[in-house]
Motif scaffolding. Sequence first.
Motif, PDB file in Angstrom:
ATOM      1  N   ASN A  11       0.977  -0.726  -0.329  1.00  0.00           N
ATOM      2  CA  ASN A  11      -0.177  -0.287   0.065  1.00  0.00           C
ATOM      3  C   ASN A  11       0.814   1.043   0.225  1.00  0.00           C
ATOM      4  O   ASN A  11       1.923   1.099   1.060  1.00  0.00           O
ATOM      5  CB  ASN A  11      -1.011   0.428   1.329  1.00  0.00           C
ATOM      6  CG  ASN A  11      -1.723   1.591   1.621  1.00  0.00           C
ATOM      7  OD1 ASN A  11      -1.460   1.921   1.643  1.00  0.00           O
ATOM      8  ND2 ASN A  11      -2.969   0.960   1.292  1.00  0.00           N
ATOM      9  N   PRO A  12       0.966   2.050  -1.132  1.00  0.00           N
ATOM     10  CA  PRO A  12       1.131   3.096  -1.222  1.00  0.00           C
ATOM     11  C   PRO A  12       1.008   4.701   0.379  1.00  0.00           C
ATOM     12  O   PRO A  12       2.719   4.811   0.531  1.00  0.00           O
ATOM     13  CB  PRO A  12       1.328   4.663  -2.021  1.00  0.00           C
ATOM     14  CG  PRO A  12      -0.601   3.887  -2.278  1.00  0.00           C
ATOM     15  CD  PRO A  12      -0.759   2.307  -1.889  1.00  0.00           C
ATOM     16  N   SER A  13      -0.012   4.030   0.855  1.00  0.00           N
ATOM     17  CA  SER A  13       0.544   5.066   2.517  1.00  0.00           C
ATOM     18  C   SER A  13       1.382   4.114   2.978  1.00  0.00           C
ATOM     19  O   SER A  13       1.956   5.109   3.775  1.00  0.00           O
ATOM     20  CB  SER A  13      -1.216   5.668   2.765  1.00  0.00           C
ATOM     21  OG  SER A  13      -1.529   6.196   1.760  1.00  0.00           O
ATOM     22  N   SER A  14       0.613   3.612   3.650  1.00  0.00           N
ATOM     23  CA  SER A  14       1.407   2.365   4.367  1.00  0.00           C
ATOM     24  C   SER A  14       2.804   1.894   4.996  1.00  0.00           C
ATOM     25  O   SER A  14       3.267   1.120   5.606  1.00  0.00           O
ATOM     26  CB  SER A  14      -0.058   1.379   5.684  1.00  0.00           C
ATOM     27  OG  SER A  14      -0.057   0.045   4.590  1.00  0.00           O
ATOM     28  N   GLY A  15       2.065   1.424   3.232  1.00  0.00           N
ATOM     29  CA  GLY A  15       3.823   0.554   3.319  1.00  0.00           C
ATOM     30  C   GLY A  15       4.035  -0.796   3.636  1.00  0.00           C
ATOM     31  O   GLY A  15       5.136  -1.718   3.875  1.00  0.00           O
ATOM     32  N   ARG A  16       2.177  -1.653   4.014  1.00  0.00           N
ATOM     33  CA  ARG A  16       2.050  -2.756   3.882  1.00  0.00           C
ATOM     34  C   ARG A  16       1.894  -3.631   3.188  1.00  0.00           C
ATOM     35  O   ARG A  16       0.924  -2.967   2.599  1.00  0.00           O
ATOM     36  CB  ARG A  16       1.832  -2.952   5.504  1.00  0.00           C
ATOM     37  CG  ARG A  16       2.462  -1.784   6.623  1.00  0.00           C
ATOM     38  CD  ARG A  16       1.775  -1.438   7.829  1.00  0.00           C
ATOM     39  NE  ARG A  16       1.845  -1.638   8.884  1.00  0.00           N
ATOM     40  CZ  ARG A  16       2.093  -1.094  10.466  1.00  0.00           C
ATOM     41  NH1 ARG A  16      -0.056  -0.793  10.223  1.00  0.00           N
ATOM     42  NH2 ARG A  16       2.470  -0.178  11.049  1.00  0.00           N
TER      43      ARG A  16
END
Length: 278
Positions: A11-16
Motif C-alpha cells: 500500500n503506498p500510504s502505509s507501506g504494508r
Amino acid sequence: MSHYRLNRLFNPSSGRCLDVAVDHGFFGEPSFLTGIEDMTTAVEALVAAAPDAIQLTPGQAPLLQARPGRAKPALVLRTDVANVYGNPLDTHLFSRHFPDAVEQAVRLDAVCVVANLLQLPGRPEIRERCIETVMALRAECTRYGMPLMVEPLAMQDNAAAGGYMVDGDTRKIVSLVRQARELGADLIKADPTDDLDDYHLVVQAAGDLPVLVRGGGKVADDELLRRTAAVLAQGARGIVYGRNIIQHPHPAGITRALMAMLHEDYTPEKALSLVQAQ
C-alpha cells in the motif's frame, strides 16, 4: 527493476500489505482443502474482499488474472511443491520448483514469486533442495526483474507434533531468515515466534528486506488480531494469512479488519468490530 513490481504489492500510504494465501491445494494434502474446495468461488470472494494480494499456484492464477479491470488484488505466485506435511511422512521426501517458474510469473503478471526454505528435523537433504531452488530462482528473478519472496519454515517432527506443525523457536526462525537474506531474497515470509516479544529479532535478521508474517494454524479472531498488532509494532511490513481467512465464517469481515489494522492503524479491539459488520 524488481522493486517496480513490488509497488503493486505494498500500500503506498502505509507501506504494508495483506497477502491471502490460497495455494494449499498444491501440496496434495486433503486436510488443506477445507474452505477452498471450489477455487472459483473462493477467489471471487477474496477479490470482493479486496486484500492487497492473493497467493496462488500457476494452475489457479488465471482465476485471478483473467478478471477484467485494474481493481483487483496483486498476484503472488507459488513456485515450489513439497510432500513434507503428511503424518506419517512419505518414505521419500521431495521439494521441487517449476523449471520455468519465473517466465510463468512474467506471463501471469505476478508481483513476485515465492518459494520455501524448509528445515525438517533429521532431513537436511530437503533444506539442501530448497537452497538449490532459491539459488535457481534468484538467477532467473534477476534476469527478468521479478522479486523473490523466500519462506523460511522451521518444522517440528510430524510424528511427535501430530502432523504439520511449525517450530516457533526464535533462534531457529532467526537463523533461517538470515540464511534467506544471505541467499538473495527480496522479501521474507516468516513464522511468528512463540514469544511475540522476540519478533524484532526476526525483522533485524532480515536487514532492510520487508518481513511478512505467516498466519499459521486457525486461531480465534481476537488472538489473530492481537498477534497481528504485536508483529506490526515490531517492524513487520505485512501478513500472509491463509486458513484464518479462507476458513473464516466471514472472510470479507476478517479481511476488512486486517486491512484496517495494516493501513489505518486500527487497534485489535476496534478492528474486531468490523469482522461481522455488513
